[in-house]
Design an enzyme around this catalytic site. Structure first.
Site, PDB file in Angstrom:
ATOM      1  N   ASP A   8       0.826  -1.331  -0.058  1.00 15.75           N
ATOM      2  CA  ASP A   8       0.149  -0.061   0.138  1.00 15.75           C
ATOM      3  C   ASP A   8       0.917   1.211  -0.092  1.00 15.75           C
ATOM      4  OD1 ASP A   8      -1.842  -1.668   0.107  1.00 15.75           O
ATOM      5  OD2 ASP A   8      -2.625  -1.286   2.049  1.00 15.75           O
ATOM      6  N   ASP A 129     -15.202  -3.216  -1.208  1.00 12.74           N
ATOM      7  CA  ASP A 129     -14.551  -3.064   0.132  1.00 12.74           C
ATOM      8  C   ASP A 129     -16.029  -2.589   1.098  1.00 12.74           C
ATOM      9  OD1 ASP A 129     -12.137  -2.906  -0.807  1.00 12.74           O
ATOM     10  OD2 ASP A 129     -12.251  -0.904  -1.440  1.00 12.74           O
TER      11      ASP A 129
END
Length: 246
Positions: A8, A129
């Protein structure tokens, strides 16, 4: 089955968040390309990249870091975060990203996802998500009223290569994967599902192996982030577990 080590990206560095909160970022490596090389050296066959700044900004913000990773490794890379136009999708696929992950646009502009699938067969992944079972967008900053399964069903016949399902409440928390939610999603659609969020230890890797067998290919693999960085999971050992037939 695949393990997708997660890198990330925030301000050019490899970080991990807690429950998707940018203010709770821990820097694990100042050199994302070096981190990518370490994962590849351990035997991974894929890398999972997320441009966190891009997810909030709605455009690519960590381009230099992504390009340095692409130049450093020879395994396929999937990239998400801020990809909200066909031009941006085209750009990254042309630069060598194998698959792009579309999240916010899957909710807000589903026709773009379908058009991208037609233009780039086998190279489009939908990121779903969820917080409390409801789909979140804009870098997880906004929560919709749409159920994860309902969103997935929108793309059943669109040509989506896979769905990455992340339980935001568990992401970065080392709480264990929400396997029931993963199984429910895999039962709702025929698109392969990649589990993400909360991976804790080797027990989750073993659960992945068994569940992938039970669902006959509907579960493609698992994204692992903090558990790799903290040393709770050894990537080589995890890959060996998945290589054992059920």
């Amino acid at each position: 089955m695949n393990i997708y080590p997660a890198i990330d990206l925030k301000e050019g560095k490899a970080v991990r968040l807690l429950k998707g909160e940018m203010a709770k970022a821990t820097v694990f490596n100042d050199d994302p390309a070096a981190q990518a090389r370490d994962f590849v050296a351990a035997g991974c066959q894929w890398l999972h990249l997320v441009d966190l700044d891009g997810a909030f900004a709605g455009r690519s913000e960590n381009s230099q870091a992504v390009q340095s990773i692409l130049a450093s490794v020879d395994v396929p890379v999937q990239l998400g975060g801020g990809l909200r136009s066909m031009d941006n999708i085209d750009h990254w696929l042309e630069l060598g990203v194998r698959r792009v992950i579309l999240g916010t646009v899957a909710v807000k502009t589903p026709d773009l996802v379908k058009a991208a699938c037609k233009a780039h067969p086998g190279r489009i992944v939908v990121g779903i998500d969820a917080r409390g079972g409801k789909v979140a967008t804009e870098g997880w900053a906004q929560t919709s009223q749409m159920d994860a399964a309902d969103l997935a069903k929108r793309f059943e016949d669109a040509g989506v290569e896979a769905i990455i399902f992340t339980d935001i409440d568990r992401d970065g928390m080392l709480m264990g994967v929400n396997w029931q939610a993963v199984a429910d999603l895999a039962d709702a659609v025929t698109i392969p599902v990649i589990a993400s969020g909360g991976v804790r230890d080797m027990a989750d890797v073993e659960s992945l192996r068994l569940m992938a067998h039970k669902t006959t290919g509907r579960i493609d693999g698992m994204v692992i982030g903090r558990a790799l960085y903290d040393g709770a999971i050894d990537l080589r050992a995890a890959l060996e577990v998945l290589s054992v037939p059920c």
